[in-house]
Design a protein around this motif. Sequence first.
Motif, PDB file in Angstrom:
ATOM      1  N   ASN A 154       0.884  -1.269   0.050  1.00 39.79           N
ATOM      2  CA  ASN A 154      -0.104   0.030   0.070  1.00 39.79           C
ATOM      3  C   ASN A 154       0.879   1.199   0.057  1.00 39.79           C
ATOM      4  N   TYR A 155       1.697   1.263   0.917  1.00 37.42           N
ATOM      5  CA  TYR A 155       2.711   2.373   0.861  1.00 37.42           C
ATOM      6  C   TYR A 155       3.455   2.638  -0.274  1.00 37.42           C
ATOM      7  N   VAL A 156       4.054   1.517  -0.879  1.00 34.12           N
ATOM      8  CA  VAL A 156       4.993   1.661  -2.239  1.00 34.12           C
ATOM      9  C   VAL A 156       3.942   2.203  -3.430  1.00 34.12           C
ATOM     10  N   ALA A 157       2.847   1.657  -3.283  1.00 32.62           N
ATOM     11  CA  ALA A 157       1.719   2.147  -4.476  1.00 32.62           C
ATOM     12  C   ALA A 157       1.542   3.575  -4.416  1.00 32.62           C
ATOM     13  N   ALA A 158       1.346   4.015  -3.089  1.00 31.34           N
ATOM     14  CA  ALA A 158       0.989   5.459  -2.781  1.00 31.34           C
ATOM     15  C   ALA A 158       2.472   6.469  -3.075  1.00 31.34           C
ATOM     16  N   LYS A 159       3.656   5.872  -2.790  1.00 34.96           N
ATOM     17  CA  LYS A 159       4.698   6.597  -3.098  1.00 34.96           C
ATOM     18  C   LYS A 159       5.123   6.648  -4.357  1.00 34.96           C
ATOM     19  N   ALA A 160       4.992   5.306  -5.260  1.00 36.99           N
ATOM     20  CA  ALA A 160       5.171   5.239  -6.508  1.00 36.99           C
ATOM     21  C   ALA A 160       3.910   6.189  -7.403  1.00 36.99           C
ATOM     22  N   GLY A 161       3.006   6.246  -6.787  1.00 42.61           N
ATOM     23  CA  GLY A 161       1.888   7.135  -7.364  1.00 42.61           C
ATOM     24  C   GLY A 161       2.255   8.706  -7.566  1.00 42.61           C
ATOM     25  N   ILE A 162       3.030   8.975  -6.155  1.00 43.22           N
ATOM     26  CA  ILE A 162       3.378  10.622  -6.153  1.00 43.22           C
ATOM     27  C   ILE A 162       4.425  10.697  -7.210  1.00 43.22           C
ATOM     28  N   VAL A 163       5.177   9.946  -7.600  1.00 49.47           N
ATOM     29  CA  VAL A 163       6.310  10.138  -8.484  1.00 49.47           C
ATOM     30  C   VAL A 163       5.647  10.360  -9.966  1.00 49.47           C
ATOM     31  N   GLY A 164       4.609   9.588 -10.190  1.00 51.58           N
ATOM     32  CA  GLY A 164       3.817   9.939 -11.341  1.00 51.58           C
ATOM     33  C   GLY A 164       3.101  11.248 -11.357  1.00 51.58           C
ATOM     34  N   LEU A 165       2.343  11.424 -10.151  1.00 49.65           N
ATOM     35  CA  LEU A 165       1.856  12.537 -10.120  1.00 49.65           C
ATOM     36  C   LEU A 165       2.819  13.646 -10.253  1.00 49.65           C
ATOM     37  N   THR A 166       3.937  13.815  -9.699  1.00 50.37           N
ATOM     38  CA  THR A 166       4.746  14.863  -9.462  1.00 50.37           C
ATOM     39  C   THR A 166       5.282  15.057 -11.257  1.00 50.37           C
ATOM     40  N   ARG A 167       5.487  14.008 -11.829  1.00 46.67           N
ATOM     41  CA  ARG A 167       6.020  14.239 -13.282  1.00 46.67           C
ATOM     42  C   ARG A 167       5.030  14.829 -14.187  1.00 46.67           C
ATOM     43  N   THR A 168       3.476  14.510 -13.992  1.00 48.47           N
ATOM     44  CA  THR A 168       2.557  14.909 -14.526  1.00 48.47           C
ATOM     45  C   THR A 168       2.313  16.501 -14.138  1.00 48.47           C
ATOM     46  N   LEU A 169       2.568  16.787 -13.020  1.00 43.31           N
ATOM     47  CA  LEU A 169       2.325  18.291 -12.654  1.00 43.31           C
ATOM     48  C   LEU A 169       3.472  19.136 -13.328  1.00 43.31           C
ATOM     49  N   ALA A 170       4.681  18.450 -13.327  1.00 41.97           N
ATOM     50  CA  ALA A 170       5.873  19.174 -13.769  1.00 41.97           C
ATOM     51  C   ALA A 170       5.444  19.465 -15.284  1.00 41.97           C
ATOM     52  N   LEU A 171       4.917  18.663 -16.199  1.00 44.98           N
ATOM     53  CA  LEU A 171       4.565  18.756 -17.640  1.00 44.98           C
ATOM     54  C   LEU A 171       3.488  19.729 -17.531  1.00 44.98           C
ATOM     55  N   GLU A 172       2.510  19.636 -16.717  1.00 43.35           N
ATOM     56  CA  GLU A 172       1.131  20.746 -16.929  1.00 43.35           C
ATOM     57  C   GLU A 172       1.765  22.158 -16.452  1.00 43.35           C
ATOM     58  N   GLY A 173       2.684  22.281 -15.500  1.00 48.93           N
ATOM     59  CA  GLY A 173       2.992  23.418 -14.840  1.00 48.93           C
ATOM     60  C   GLY A 173       4.128  24.456 -15.435  1.00 48.93           C
ATOM     61  N   ALA A 174       4.727  23.401 -16.314  1.00 48.12           N
ATOM     62  CA  ALA A 174       6.130  24.044 -16.702  1.00 48.12           C
ATOM     63  C   ALA A 174       6.050  25.599 -17.695  1.00 48.12           C
ATOM     64  N   ARG A 175       4.995  25.406 -18.381  1.00 49.03           N
ATOM     65  CA  ARG A 175       4.780  26.703 -19.224  1.00 49.03           C
ATOM     66  C   ARG A 175       4.267  27.839 -18.412  1.00 49.03           C
ATOM     67  N   HIS A 176       3.890  27.624 -17.115  1.00 49.42           N
ATOM     68  CA  HIS A 176       3.300  28.558 -16.191  1.00 49.42           C
ATOM     69  C   HIS A 176       4.048  28.929 -15.127  1.00 49.42           C
ATOM     70  N   GLY A 177       5.451  28.515 -15.362  1.00 49.37           N
ATOM     71  CA  GLY A 177       6.342  29.027 -14.131  1.00 49.37           C
ATOM     72  C   GLY A 177       6.136  28.126 -12.882  1.00 49.37           C
ATOM     73  N   ILE A 178       5.522  27.060 -13.187  1.00 49.46           N
ATOM     74  CA  ILE A 178       5.232  26.055 -11.844  1.00 49.46           C
ATOM     75  C   ILE A 178       6.253  24.830 -11.865  1.00 49.46           C
ATOM     76  N   THR A 179       6.993  24.685 -11.029  1.00 48.64           N
ATOM     77  CA  THR A 179       7.841  23.441 -11.000  1.00 48.64           C
ATOM     78  C   THR A 179       7.267  22.666  -9.713  1.00 48.64           C
ATOM     79  N   ALA A 180       7.371  21.156 -10.195  1.00 45.91           N
ATOM     80  CA  ALA A 180       7.032  20.173  -9.221  1.00 45.91           C
ATOM     81  C   ALA A 180       8.148  18.974  -9.202  1.00 45.91           C
ATOM     82  N   ASN A 181       8.565  18.741  -7.947  1.00 50.53           N
ATOM     83  CA  ASN A 181       9.624  17.978  -7.797  1.00 50.53           C
ATOM     84  C   ASN A 181       9.165  17.117  -6.441  1.00 50.53           C
ATOM     85  N   ALA A 182       9.894  15.784  -6.341  1.00 48.49           N
ATOM     86  CA  ALA A 182       9.552  15.118  -5.167  1.00 48.49           C
ATOM     87  C   ALA A 182      10.952  14.637  -4.479  1.00 48.49           C
TER      88      ALA A 182
END
Length: 252
Positions: A154-182
């Motif tokens: 359960n914990y691994v699934a959540a933390k791996a999900g955060i990696v995927g979420l972070t990478r997607t936030l980074a892509l969607e935020g990049a052109r708007h001056g938003i960075t997302a890192n984990a």
Amino acid sequence: MNRYTGQTVLVTGAGQGLGRAMAHRFAAEGAHVLIGEINEDAGAELATELTGKHGVLAQSRALDVTRSAEVDDWIRQIHAEHGSIDVLVNNAGIIRDNRVEDITDEDWRVVLDVSLGGSFHCARAVFPGMKERGYGRIVSFSSMSWRGNFGQANYVAAKAGIVGLTRTLALEGARHGITANAIAPGLIETPMLASMNGSARDKLTAKIPMRHTGRPADIAEAAAFLASKAAGYLTGVVLDVDGGLSIGSSIR
């Protein structure tokens, strides 16, 4: 350094351990620190401590990050009272370790709901304001376990999900001056680690190339860099802070 003077920094799950250390780090550099903490007393105590020690504005609100309506209301209140949000630190998380066949439905759901669902709720709530302003920093917490770990499905699934979420936030935020890192912490001196059996802890520590565990301050320093203006060209990254543990096995 005073990299955060005048900035508004949100930290979830700041009542103890890593969250508490990060709240102090940002406050030490002049940030207005706003705490979202399910333990109301712990959050209020920390806010008082930050104001007294660092002389900054610090406020706490009882917050259950699994409830999106609570998160949305918190963010609306912050915008109304403080204007913009500069930094979001998604730190809230829990563990319910067990072998996969012994993990209950409830233990599966609650771990994912707090760590992954909570990070999503908070990121979704701050994203529009950051896009409108053209600036924002989101730092979320994964773990060295995101690559897989025995007894933590359960914990691994959540933390791996955060990696995927972070990478997607980074892509969607990049052109708007938003960075997302984990950040993926290793063995850090927290109450969670202190509860571990002594021999098991010694065995794990021996596997760390640096041969010692980390301190909450090590994580706080990493977060303070990733959330700074100086890290503006760094996004979608998972930063291992683990004394070299994630590098791999050694033949020595």
